[in-house]
Design an enzyme around this catalytic site. Sequence first.
Site: not given
Length: 259
Positions: A43, A110, A144
Amino acid sequence: MTLTIAGLQHPGVPGDVDANLAIIADAARQAADKGARVLVTPEMFVTGYNIGAGLAPLAVPELVDRVAAVAIETGIAIIAGLPEPHPGGGITNSLVVIDRDGTELLRYRKTHLFGDLDRSLFVQGDTLPSTVELDGVTLSVLICYDVEFPETVRAAALNGADAVVVPTAQMEPYAHIAERLIPVRAWENQIHVVYINRVGDEGDLTYVGRSSVVSPDGVTLAALGASDTGLLIATIDPEATRRARRENPYLADRRTDLY
């Protein structure tokens, strides 16, 4: 067809884009030499993740072009984590899937921000990713914290993905996510999970490593330890996905009328 994926577990150099792109390029060459078709970074690897006010000046659209140049130079597709200026203002925690000819195949922002750290740096994305096909293998992506929600991986499985690729920056004290939750996500959705983490320290964070590729039957195909630096390599086989869904038919047996 199968797809060989390499994952880079590395601390990177916080705030140094040139250094991080050089690390990616070196890893991409090594991965290609080992027969990998695609390289996955952690990430926000291109810039660093926990770098506070240093992030905003680095979040420029040209980062995608620079990743594409590395893909072309090294002859391997790259899934890279990086910041992206949001059209509505602010910065998103994003990833891009760039094919080996430099074509951008997918971009994802994200959608689930983690705690004060993410919320102080980023604005959230509002759309789960589509799938992308490489050499006949269907991939989806998450970033994540996204993978910690059952619904996100289930959505990827229902969209026909053979694997969900998850660049992460998982830190202490959450090693149990890498060790326990990732195999569960693979098993309950009969999908490969490619979970690629950082190591070392960045600011006040200590990353837990433990990158892995887990098959649709919950078996770990490749893994690195808590402090290892380097590549892991595993092969995604769509037949393994189909076989797991025949033998463990959670998706077919769902009672959607009850949920």
